[in-house]
Structure formats: structure tokens, C-alpha cells
Design a protein around this motif. Structure first.
Motif, PDB file in Angstrom:
ATOM      1  N   CYS A  82      15.782 -41.199  -9.965  1.00  0.00           N
ATOM      2  CA  CYS A  82      18.134 -41.578 -10.013  1.00  0.00           C
ATOM      3  C   CYS A  82      17.722 -42.598  -8.920  1.00  0.00           C
ATOM      4  CB  CYS A  82      18.517 -39.795  -9.426  1.00  0.00           C
ATOM      5  SG  CYS A  82      18.006 -39.753  -7.148  1.00  0.00           S
ATOM      6  N   ILE A  83      18.736 -43.616  -8.920  1.00  0.00           N
ATOM      7  CA  ILE A  83      18.956 -44.709  -7.900  1.00  0.00           C
ATOM      8  C   ILE A  83      19.790 -45.184  -6.809  1.00  0.00           C
ATOM      9  CG2 ILE A  83      17.307 -46.167  -9.757  1.00  0.00           C
ATOM     10  CD1 ILE A  83      18.821 -47.544 -10.248  1.00  0.00           C
ATOM     11  N   SER A  84      20.020 -45.110  -6.409  1.00  0.00           N
ATOM     12  CA  SER A  84      21.081 -45.555  -5.125  1.00  0.00           C
ATOM     13  C   SER A  84      22.265 -46.595  -5.655  1.00  0.00           C
ATOM     14  CB  SER A  84      21.006 -46.106  -3.880  1.00  0.00           C
ATOM     15  OG  SER A  84      20.530 -46.401  -3.978  1.00  0.00           O
ATOM     16  N   SER A  85      23.135 -45.982  -5.913  1.00  0.00           N
ATOM     17  CA  SER A  85      24.179 -48.002  -5.769  1.00  0.00           C
ATOM     18  C   SER A  85      23.455 -48.781  -6.029  1.00  0.00           C
ATOM     19  CB  SER A  85      25.505 -47.767  -5.762  1.00  0.00           C
ATOM     20  OG  SER A  85      26.042 -47.153  -4.414  1.00  0.00           O
ATOM     21  N   THR A  86      23.202 -48.891  -4.392  1.00  0.00           N
ATOM     22  CA  THR A  86      22.539 -50.220  -4.143  1.00  0.00           C
ATOM     23  C   THR A  86      21.944 -50.813  -4.917  1.00  0.00           C
ATOM     24  OG1 THR A  86      23.842 -49.524  -1.600  1.00  0.00           O
ATOM     25  CG2 THR A  86      21.687 -51.257  -1.969  1.00  0.00           C
ATOM     26  N   ALA A  87      20.735 -49.812  -5.050  1.00  0.00           N
ATOM     27  CA  ALA A  87      19.494 -50.190  -5.669  1.00  0.00           C
ATOM     28  C   ALA A  87      20.105 -50.929  -7.136  1.00  0.00           C
ATOM     29  CB  ALA A  87      18.392 -48.859  -6.335  1.00  0.00           C
ATOM     30  N   PHE A 123      24.852 -41.998 -18.173  1.00  0.00           N
ATOM     31  CA  PHE A 123      24.028 -42.096 -16.868  1.00  0.00           C
ATOM     32  C   PHE A 123      25.312 -40.886 -16.114  1.00  0.00           C
ATOM     33  CE2 PHE A 123      22.736 -46.460 -17.746  1.00  0.00           C
ATOM     34  CZ  PHE A 123      21.547 -46.004 -17.679  1.00  0.00           C
ATOM     35  N   ILE A 124      25.231 -40.341 -15.381  1.00  0.00           N
ATOM     36  CA  ILE A 124      25.443 -39.952 -14.324  1.00  0.00           C
ATOM     37  C   ILE A 124      25.852 -39.856 -12.356  1.00  0.00           C
ATOM     38  CG2 ILE A 124      25.897 -37.037 -12.967  1.00  0.00           C
ATOM     39  CD1 ILE A 124      24.202 -36.040 -16.209  1.00  0.00           C
ATOM     40  N   ARG A 125      26.900 -40.209 -12.217  1.00  0.00           N
ATOM     41  CA  ARG A 125      27.315 -40.981 -10.728  1.00  0.00           C
ATOM     42  C   ARG A 125      27.549 -39.255  -9.652  1.00  0.00           C
ATOM     43  NH1 ARG A 125      30.341 -45.186 -10.756  1.00  0.00           N
ATOM     44  NH2 ARG A 125      32.166 -43.827 -11.552  1.00  0.00           N
ATOM     45  N   SER A 126      26.688 -39.113  -9.275  1.00  0.00           N
ATOM     46  CA  SER A 126      26.343 -37.796  -7.868  1.00  0.00           C
ATOM     47  C   SER A 126      27.882 -38.520  -7.055  1.00  0.00           C
ATOM     48  CB  SER A 126      25.533 -37.450  -7.148  1.00  0.00           C
ATOM     49  OG  SER A 126      24.876 -38.832  -6.501  1.00  0.00           O
ATOM     50  N   LYS A 127      27.748 -37.322  -5.978  1.00  0.00           N
ATOM     51  CA  LYS A 127      28.941 -37.193  -5.416  1.00  0.00           C
ATOM     52  C   LYS A 127      28.306 -38.262  -4.672  1.00  0.00           C
ATOM     53  CE  LYS A 127      30.880 -32.724  -5.801  1.00  0.00           C
ATOM     54  NZ  LYS A 127      31.118 -31.258  -4.848  1.00  0.00           N
ATOM     55  N   SER A 204      11.493 -21.851  -4.268  1.00  0.00           N
ATOM     56  CA  SER A 204      13.128 -22.816  -5.328  1.00  0.00           C
ATOM     57  C   SER A 204      12.886 -23.876  -4.670  1.00  0.00           C
ATOM     58  CB  SER A 204      13.957 -21.439  -5.420  1.00  0.00           C
ATOM     59  OG  SER A 204      14.125 -21.393  -4.429  1.00  0.00           O
ATOM     60  N   LYS A 205      12.573 -24.750  -3.412  1.00  0.00           N
ATOM     61  CA  LYS A 205      12.950 -25.497  -2.684  1.00  0.00           C
ATOM     62  C   LYS A 205      12.226 -27.150  -2.936  1.00  0.00           C
ATOM     63  CE  LYS A 205      14.485 -23.207   1.476  1.00  0.00           C
ATOM     64  NZ  LYS A 205      14.361 -22.279   2.625  1.00  0.00           N
ATOM     65  N   VAL A 206      11.170 -26.838  -3.820  1.00  0.00           N
ATOM     66  CA  VAL A 206      10.811 -28.209  -4.280  1.00  0.00           C
ATOM     67  C   VAL A 206      11.530 -28.428  -5.590  1.00  0.00           C
ATOM     68  CG1 VAL A 206       8.378 -29.316  -4.644  1.00  0.00           C
ATOM     69  CG2 VAL A 206       8.559 -27.055  -3.602  1.00  0.00           C
ATOM     70  N   LEU A 207      12.089 -29.734  -5.506  1.00  0.00           N
ATOM     71  CA  LEU A 207      12.452 -30.022  -6.147  1.00  0.00           C
ATOM     72  C   LEU A 207      12.144 -31.955  -7.632  1.00  0.00           C
ATOM     73  CD1 LEU A 207      16.338 -30.446  -4.387  1.00  0.00           C
ATOM     74  CD2 LEU A 207      15.272 -28.684  -5.752  1.00  0.00           C
ATOM     75  N   ILE A 208      12.652 -31.217  -8.341  1.00  0.00           N
ATOM     76  CA  ILE A 208      13.412 -32.908  -9.188  1.00  0.00           C
ATOM     77  C   ILE A 208      14.006 -32.981  -9.016  1.00  0.00           C
ATOM     78  CG2 ILE A 208      12.888 -33.063 -11.509  1.00  0.00           C
ATOM     79  CD1 ILE A 208      10.853 -31.331 -12.396  1.00  0.00           C
ATOM     80  N   GLY A 209      14.582 -34.368  -8.633  1.00  0.00           N
ATOM     81  CA  GLY A 209      15.817 -35.164  -8.719  1.00  0.00           C
ATOM     82  C   GLY A 209      16.342 -34.868  -7.542  1.00  0.00           C
ATOM     83  N   LEU A 210      17.388 -35.016  -7.312  1.00  0.00           N
ATOM     84  CA  LEU A 210      18.255 -34.778  -6.043  1.00  0.00           C
ATOM     85  C   LEU A 210      19.059 -33.880  -5.779  1.00  0.00           C
ATOM     86  CD1 LEU A 210      18.705 -38.467  -4.472  1.00  0.00           C
ATOM     87  CD2 LEU A 210      16.549 -36.978  -4.187  1.00  0.00           C
ATOM     88  N   SER A 211      20.000 -33.370  -5.248  1.00  0.00           N
ATOM     89  CA  SER A 211      20.669 -32.589  -4.975  1.00  0.00           C
ATOM     90  C   SER A 211      21.928 -33.143  -5.041  1.00  0.00           C
ATOM     91  CB  SER A 211      20.904 -30.867  -3.409  1.00  0.00           C
ATOM     92  OG  SER A 211      21.132 -31.910  -2.520  1.00  0.00           O
ATOM     93  N   ASP A 212      23.012 -32.589  -5.351  1.00  0.00           N
ATOM     94  CA  ASP A 212      24.770 -33.539  -5.881  1.00  0.00           C
ATOM     95  C   ASP A 212      24.744 -34.342  -4.487  1.00  0.00           C
ATOM     96  OD1 ASP A 212      26.485 -34.630  -7.740  1.00  0.00           O
ATOM     97  OD2 ASP A 212      27.357 -32.883  -6.436  1.00  0.00           O
ATOM     98  N   GLY A 213      24.584 -33.238  -3.185  1.00  0.00           N
ATOM     99  CA  GLY A 213      25.408 -34.087  -2.507  1.00  0.00           C
ATOM    100  C   GLY A 213      24.046 -35.150  -1.458  1.00  0.00           C
ATOM    101  N   ALA A 214      23.149 -35.429  -2.122  1.00  0.00           N
ATOM    102  CA  ALA A 214      21.964 -36.077  -1.099  1.00  0.00           C
ATOM    103  C   ALA A 214      21.801 -37.361  -2.137  1.00  0.00           C
ATOM    104  CB  ALA A 214      20.452 -35.730  -1.208  1.00  0.00           C
TER     105      ALA A 214
END
Length: 249
Positions: A82-87, A123-127, A204-214
Motif C-alpha cells: 500500500c501507499i499513502s495518499s501523500t505518496a 484500488f481500495i482506500r482505507s480509512k 497472527s500479529k505479523v501482517l502483510i499489508g496494513l490494518s484498516d486504521g493504520a
């Protein structure tokens, strides 16, 4: 409830359809939504290099921006996908044509185009404003993604579909990657979950991608591994450290 015989009959029907569609480089593909496990299906182009035929309705400049975003997301450091809106807006200023000349795309045009990509479900945009790949992109551009990025594209160890959101083994050298819904099913009756590949205790805490609020890093940093087409990663500035887990998010 769908009977097993009905499922088998439907699978046979889809296989017959695909047999006839092969000649025109089309195929029905099925998968499960990465976020909730809901079954999805799409009619896809099997020619990986014909991305322009899939993402129709875009100008050459808009399509070039789309490919820049795709590259930044797939090659994001630490398998964040994923990338941020700024990026994402920063990538609009890096566009060049075949003659290596800058392409004009204002910030307002880039913002409108990002909204259009979301509306078209590429694309999907998270919160928190992070952009990631949608199921439409994963299905319709599956061949393109695999041919372009090679082993940078990860697959779920259980369902063997592309994975950009889920869990991974805590052992860095282990190849296990699991969708959330695949993990829930696989470990459902296990008191002490273990990795299906290396048999290490599974967290289960080692993730691929980011959680929705991150929030994604504000600058793009690409992985250092080389893709099949020879392009090197390790390109940009800043990223969060490796070994991210749910608590960090």
C-alpha cells in the motif's frame, strides 16, 4: 446451502466456458475477497502485457499514472502492499512518456484521477487514506502482476491465490503467507497454531499489508529485491521498520 454436486457442476460449467474463451485470451477467474473471504469472480484478460485493454477508458497519461501506482504498491517495503495518499500524489510528479519527457498532471488532476480509480474499483482506500490493490485488480491483472513482478508477488500458502492482505510467518526465511479467512479456517481447531510450512508457533500479529486504521508511510520505499524484468527496487526514501505486527498498527 449449496450442495457439493451443484458446486462441482458449476465448476465444470466454468471450465467449459474457459475452454472456449482461451482462443480470445479471456478467462473466468474465481477467488475469495482478501478482507472477508466472500467468493468473487471476474472475466479477465489472460495476456499479461495488454494492461491497456483491461484498464479501458483512460488516456495514455492516466494509464501511466495507474502503472506508477501499481508499481509503488506492489514493491512497497516490508510487504505493506500500500501507499499513502501523500505518496500517491508524489508519484503523479514522476510521470514520463516513452521519450523520457515529463507528463503534465496537476495535483488536482491526480486527486480526481485517484477518486476515479477508486470508483472504478481498481484500488481500495482505507480509512486512514492508504491505497491498496482491489480484488478487481488482483483478478483482472493477475497475469500482468505475475509476469511483471515475478516472486515479488506473494501467494497464500493455503489457497494459492495472490495475497496482499493477511498474515505471515514470524520466521523471516519462511515462505508461509495466509489470508485472514484462510488462517481462521486452518487454525480453527488448533489449540497451539503452528506454521503450515516450518511448524513454528504461529502469531497472527505479523501482517502483510496494513490494518484498516493504520497509516502508510508518507514516502515510497521499494523493496531491494530485483524483479524478473531486471528493474531494481530499493528506490525511495522512508518506510516503517520491518517486523510489523498488529500491536504496531
Amino acid at each position: 446451502m449449496i450442495e457439493r454436486s451443484d458446486q462441482d457442476g458449476f465448476t465444470d460449467f466454468i471450465n467449459q466456458l474457459n475452454g472456449g474463451l482461451n482462443n480470445v485470451e479471456l478467462e473466468f477467474r474465481r477467488a475469495q475477497d482478501e478482507l472477508n473471504g466472500t467468493p468473487v469472480m471476474a472475466l479477465t484478460n489472460t495476456n499479461g502485457q495488454k494492461i491497456a485493454q483491461v484498464a479501458t477508458g483512460y488516456t495514455p497519461t492516466e494509464l501511466e499514472y495507474f502503472k506508477h501506482l501499481l508499481d509503488a504498491i506492489v514493491m512497497a517495503d516490508d510487504e505493506m502492499f500500500c501507499i499513502s495518499s501523500t505518496a500517491a500524489l508524489h508519484e503523479a510528479g514522476r510521470l514520463k512518456n516513452k521519450e523520457n519527457k515529463p507528463l503534465a498532471l496537476t495535483k488536482r488532476e491526480a486527486e480526481n484521477l485517484l477518486d476515479r480509480y477508486i470508483a472504478d474499483q481498481w484500488f481500495i482506500r482505507s480509512k486512514a487514506g492508504a491505497y491498496s490493490l482491489s480484488m478487481r485488480t488482483l483478478l483482472e491483472l493477475q497475469t500482468y502482476l505475475k509476469e511483471t513482478y515475478g516472486d515479488q508477488i506473494q501467494e497464500c500458502t493455503l489457497c494459492m491465490e495472490i495475497i496482499t492482505k493477511g498474515q505471515r510467518c514470524s520466521v523471516a526465511a519462511c515462505s508461509s503467507r495466509l489470508h485472514q479467512h484462510c488462517s481462521s479456517t486452518y487454525f480453527r481447531n488448533m489449540n497451539n497454531p503452528k506454521c503450515p510450512t516450518c511448524h513454528t508457533a504461529w502469531s497472527s500479529k505479523v501482517l502483510i499489508g496494513l490494518s484498516d486504521g493504520a497509516s502508510a508511510p508518507s514516502k515510497v520505499r521499494k523493496r531491494a529485491a530485483r524483479r524478473e524484468n531486471g528493474a531494481a527496487g530499493g528506490e525511495e526514501d522512508d518506510a516503517e521498520g520491518s517486523g510489523r505486527n498488529q500491536d504496531d498498527a
